[in-house]
Design a protein around this motif. Structure first.
Motif, PDB file in Angstrom:
ATOM      1  N   SER B   8      25.821  10.046  15.923  1.00 28.62           N
ATOM      2  CA  SER B   8      25.199   8.756  15.614  1.00 28.62           C
ATOM      3  C   SER B   8      23.737   8.960  15.270  1.00 28.62           C
ATOM      4  CB  SER B   8      25.303   7.811  16.811  1.00 28.62           C
ATOM      5  OG  SER B   8      26.653   7.633  17.201  1.00 28.62           O
ATOM      6  N   ARG B   9      23.254   8.207  14.338  1.00 32.80           N
ATOM      7  CA  ARG B   9      21.830   8.248  13.998  1.00 32.80           C
ATOM      8  C   ARG B   9      21.037   7.278  14.860  1.00 32.80           C
ATOM      9  NH1 ARG B   9      17.658  10.269  13.105  1.00 32.80           N
ATOM     10  NH2 ARG B   9      16.465  10.300  11.175  1.00 32.80           N
ATOM     11  N   TYR B  10      21.615   6.110  15.084  1.00 30.94           N
ATOM     12  CA  TYR B  10      21.015   5.083  15.937  1.00 30.94           C
ATOM     13  C   TYR B  10      22.089   4.562  16.897  1.00 30.94           C
ATOM     14  CZ  TYR B  10      17.318   5.016  12.423  1.00 30.94           C
ATOM     15  OH  TYR B  10      16.312   5.373  11.562  1.00 30.94           O
ATOM     16  N   LEU B  11      21.647   4.297  18.119  1.00 27.92           N
ATOM     17  CA  LEU B  11      22.570   3.825  19.136  1.00 27.92           C
ATOM     18  C   LEU B  11      21.831   2.852  20.048  1.00 27.92           C
ATOM     19  CD1 LEU B  11      25.510   4.734  19.510  1.00 27.92           C
ATOM     20  CD2 LEU B  11      24.708   6.429  21.152  1.00 27.92           C
ATOM     21  N   VAL B  12      22.468   1.722  20.356  1.00 25.00           N
ATOM     22  CA  VAL B  12      21.901   0.775  21.309  1.00 25.00           C
ATOM     23  C   VAL B  12      22.911   0.578  22.422  1.00 25.00           C
ATOM     24  CG1 VAL B  12      20.973  -1.538  21.667  1.00 25.00           C
ATOM     25  CG2 VAL B  12      20.591  -0.380  19.481  1.00 25.00           C
ATOM     26  N   LYS B  13      22.479   0.813  23.645  1.00 22.51           N
ATOM     27  CA  LYS B  13      23.367   0.694  24.800  1.00 22.51           C
ATOM     28  C   LYS B  13      22.705  -0.175  25.878  1.00 22.51           C
ATOM     29  CE  LYS B  13      26.694   3.318  23.300  1.00 22.51           C
ATOM     30  NZ  LYS B  13      28.069   2.787  23.096  1.00 22.51           N
ATOM     31  N   ARG B  14      23.540  -0.668  26.771  1.00 25.11           N
ATOM     32  CA  ARG B  14      23.032  -1.499  27.866  1.00 25.11           C
ATOM     33  C   ARG B  14      22.792  -0.647  29.105  1.00 25.11           C
ATOM     34  NH1 ARG B  14      22.909  -6.654  26.714  1.00 25.11           N
ATOM     35  NH2 ARG B  14      24.260  -7.512  25.083  1.00 25.11           N
ATOM     36  N   THR B  15      21.847  -1.082  29.896  1.00 25.55           N
ATOM     37  CA  THR B  15      21.552  -0.424  31.166  1.00 25.55           C
ATOM     38  C   THR B  15      22.816  -0.318  32.002  1.00 25.55           C
ATOM     39  OG1 THR B  15      19.308  -1.327  31.134  1.00 25.55           O
ATOM     40  CG2 THR B  15      20.140  -0.541  33.243  1.00 25.55           C
ATOM     41  N   LEU B  21      26.660  11.398  23.747  1.00 27.06           N
ATOM     42  CA  LEU B  21      26.076  11.836  22.484  1.00 27.06           C
ATOM     43  C   LEU B  21      26.771  13.139  22.101  1.00 27.06           C
ATOM     44  CD1 LEU B  21      22.259  11.221  23.091  1.00 27.06           C
ATOM     45  CD2 LEU B  21      23.990   9.636  22.241  1.00 27.06           C
ATOM     46  N   GLU B  22      27.298  13.159  20.871  1.00 24.28           N
ATOM     47  CA  GLU B  22      28.085  14.299  20.447  1.00 24.28           C
ATOM     48  C   GLU B  22      27.338  15.141  19.426  1.00 24.28           C
ATOM     49  OE1 GLU B  22      31.335  12.966  22.812  1.00 24.28           O
ATOM     50  OE2 GLU B  22      30.879  14.897  21.864  1.00 24.28           O
ATOM     51  N   GLN B  85      15.460   6.188  29.508  1.00 26.75           N
ATOM     52  CA  GLN B  85      16.160   7.176  28.698  1.00 26.75           C
ATOM     53  C   GLN B  85      16.174   6.786  27.220  1.00 26.75           C
ATOM     54  OE1 GLN B  85      19.797   7.288  31.165  1.00 26.75           O
ATOM     55  NE2 GLN B  85      19.317   9.438  31.570  1.00 26.75           N
ATOM     56  N   THR B  86      15.488   5.706  26.894  1.00 30.54           N
ATOM     57  CA  THR B  86      15.280   5.363  25.490  1.00 30.54           C
ATOM     58  C   THR B  86      14.436   6.459  24.860  1.00 30.54           C
ATOM     59  OG1 THR B  86      15.454   2.983  25.799  1.00 30.54           O
ATOM     60  CG2 THR B  86      14.145   3.752  23.922  1.00 30.54           C
ATOM     61  N   SER B  87      14.959   7.093  23.812  1.00 31.30           N
ATOM     62  CA  SER B  87      14.281   8.262  23.257  1.00 31.30           C
ATOM     63  C   SER B  87      15.018   8.739  22.010  1.00 31.30           C
ATOM     64  CB  SER B  87      14.253   9.381  24.292  1.00 31.30           C
ATOM     65  OG  SER B  87      13.505  10.503  23.836  1.00 31.30           O
ATOM     66  N   MET B  88      14.421   9.746  21.354  1.00 27.47           N
ATOM     67  CA  MET B  88      15.116  10.475  20.296  1.00 27.47           C
ATOM     68  C   MET B  88      15.733  11.709  20.928  1.00 27.47           C
ATOM     69  SD  MET B  88      15.913  11.124  17.123  1.00 27.47           S
ATOM     70  CE  MET B  88      14.864  10.614  15.768  1.00 27.47           C
ATOM     71  N   GLY B 105      20.043  19.255  14.459  1.00 21.02           N
ATOM     72  CA  GLY B 105      20.654  18.069  13.880  1.00 21.02           C
ATOM     73  C   GLY B 105      19.579  17.060  13.513  1.00 21.02           C
ATOM     74  N   SER B 106      19.995  15.951  12.948  1.00 23.00           N
ATOM     75  CA  SER B 106      19.057  14.923  12.472  1.00 23.00           C
ATOM     76  C   SER B 106      18.574  14.002  13.584  1.00 23.00           C
ATOM     77  CB  SER B 106      19.705  14.076  11.379  1.00 23.00           C
ATOM     78  OG  SER B 106      20.025  14.871  10.254  1.00 23.00           O
ATOM     79  N   GLY B 107      19.163  14.132  14.753  1.00 21.72           N
ATOM     80  CA  GLY B 107      18.711  13.331  15.884  1.00 21.72           C
ATOM     81  C   GLY B 107      19.470  12.031  16.057  1.00 21.72           C
ATOM     82  N   THR B 108      19.498  11.572  17.287  1.00 21.78           N
ATOM     83  CA  THR B 108      20.056  10.250  17.629  1.00 21.78           C
ATOM     84  C   THR B 108      18.969   9.455  18.319  1.00 21.78           C
ATOM     85  OG1 THR B 108      22.334  11.041  17.900  1.00 21.78           O
ATOM     86  CG2 THR B 108      21.739   8.980  19.003  1.00 21.78           C
ATOM     87  N   ARG B 109      18.625   8.336  17.726  1.00 11.87           N
ATOM     88  CA  ARG B 109      17.625   7.473  18.370  1.00 11.87           C
ATOM     89  C   ARG B 109      18.366   6.483  19.259  1.00 11.87           C
ATOM     90  NH1 ARG B 109      12.507   7.002  18.330  1.00 11.87           N
ATOM     91  NH2 ARG B 109      12.211   8.338  16.509  1.00 11.87           N
TER      92      ARG B 109
END
Lengths: 117, 113
Positions: B8-15, B21-22, B85-88, B105-109
Motif C-alpha cells: 500500500s502507498r497510503y493507509l488509514v487505520k483506526r486506533t 504492512l506487506e 505509529q503514524t509514520s512513513m 520500496g516506495s514506502g507506506t504512509r
C-alpha cells in the motif's frame, strides 16, 4: 559508538549553484562501508554510491562528487551546477564491521535539498 | 526490473486495529528490513530478517512484530495501532554479507486515527 551525523537539516540553493552535503560518522571499526542515498518526493530511496574504508580516493560521477576523508571521519557529497531534479532528501549511511551477515546500515537524519529554479 | 514492492502507498487505520504492512522483493535477497521515517529522526530500524523465519529486533521494536515465512516476503505487524505509529514505513532488502547496498520500496504512509 556507531553514529552518522548530517548536521544540515535543510539547504536551499538556486539552480546552477554548487552545493555540498556534509556527513560525519563515528565508528570504532577499522573496516566499514559508507553510502549515500537519495530520496526524491516519490519516497523511494535510491542508492548513489558505496565506499569502503580502505579506499580514500575521491569519486566523480557526472555532476556528483564525493570526498572521503578518514582523518576527519567525513564523507561529503557535492553536487555541481545543481538542477531542480536534484531536490530530494539525501541520506548518508554507515555499515560498520559488527554487521556480519545481517548487513545493518546506520543512517543519518538526512538533509533536505531544495533547488529553486 | 528488480524491485521491492510495498502493498500500500497510503493507509488509514483506526486506533486499536491490527495492521499488516506487506513487502515483497524479487531479487532473492537474504536480508530484509523495516524502517520508519519521521521528520527530524531519519530512518529508524524496527526489525530485520536475515533468513526465512529468522528475525532480530532493531532500535525501536516496541509495538511491532514481523513475519517472514517465505524468502521474498517480509511482513510488519502493528498488533494494536496507536496514533504515535503514524509514520512513513519503508521496506528494504539486500544480499547477505557486509557492504551490500539496500534496495528500498516506495514506502507506506500510515495514518492512525
Amino acid at each position: 559508538a556507531q553514529k552518522v551525523t548530517q548536521a544540515q537539516t535543510e539547504i536551499s540553493v538556486v539552480e546552477k549553484e554548487d552545493v555540498t552535503l556534509d556527513c560525519v560518522y563515528e565508528t570504532r571499526d577499522t573496516t566499514y562501508y559508507l553510502f549515500w542515498y537519495k530520496q526524491p518526493p516519490s519516497g523511494e530511496l535510491v542508492f548513489l554510491i558505496r565506499r569502503n574504508s580502505f579506499d580514500e580516493q575521491n569519486e566523480i560521477s557526472g555532476r556528483y562528487s564525493w570526498n572521503f576523508q578518514k582523518s576527519t571521519s567525513s564523507f561529503n557529497f557535492t553536487i555541481t551546477a545543481s538542477q531542480v531534479v536534484d531536490s530530494a532528501v539525501y541520506f548518508c549511511a554507515l555499515n560498520p564491521n559488527y554487521g556480519g551477515a545481517t548487513n545493518k546500515l546506520i543512517f543519518g537524519t538526512g538533509t533536505l535539498l531544495a533547488v529553486q529554479p | 526490473d528488480v524491485k521491492v514492492t510495498q502493498s500500500s502507498r497510503y493507509l488509514v487505520k483506526r486506533t486499536g486495529e491490527k495492521v499488516f504492512l506487506e513487502c515483497v522483493q524479487d531479487m532473492d535477497h537474504e536480508n530484509m528490513f523495516w524502517y520508519r521515517q519521521d521528520p527530524g529522526l531519519g530512518l529508524r530500524l524496527i526489525y530485520f530478517s536475515y533468513d526465512v523465519k529468522m528475525k532480530e529486533k532493531g532500535d525501536i521494536p516496541e509495538g511491532y512484530s514481523v513475519s517472514r515465512e517465505k524468502k521474498e516476503r517480509f511482513s510488519l505487524i502493528l498488533e494494536s495501532a496507536s496514533t504515535n505509529q503514524t509514520s512513513m514505513y519503508l521496506c528494504a532488502s539486500s544480499f547477505g554479507g557486509r557492504g551490500y547496498g539496500y534496495t528500498f520500496g516506495s514506502g507506506t504512509r500510515l495514518t492512525v486515527v
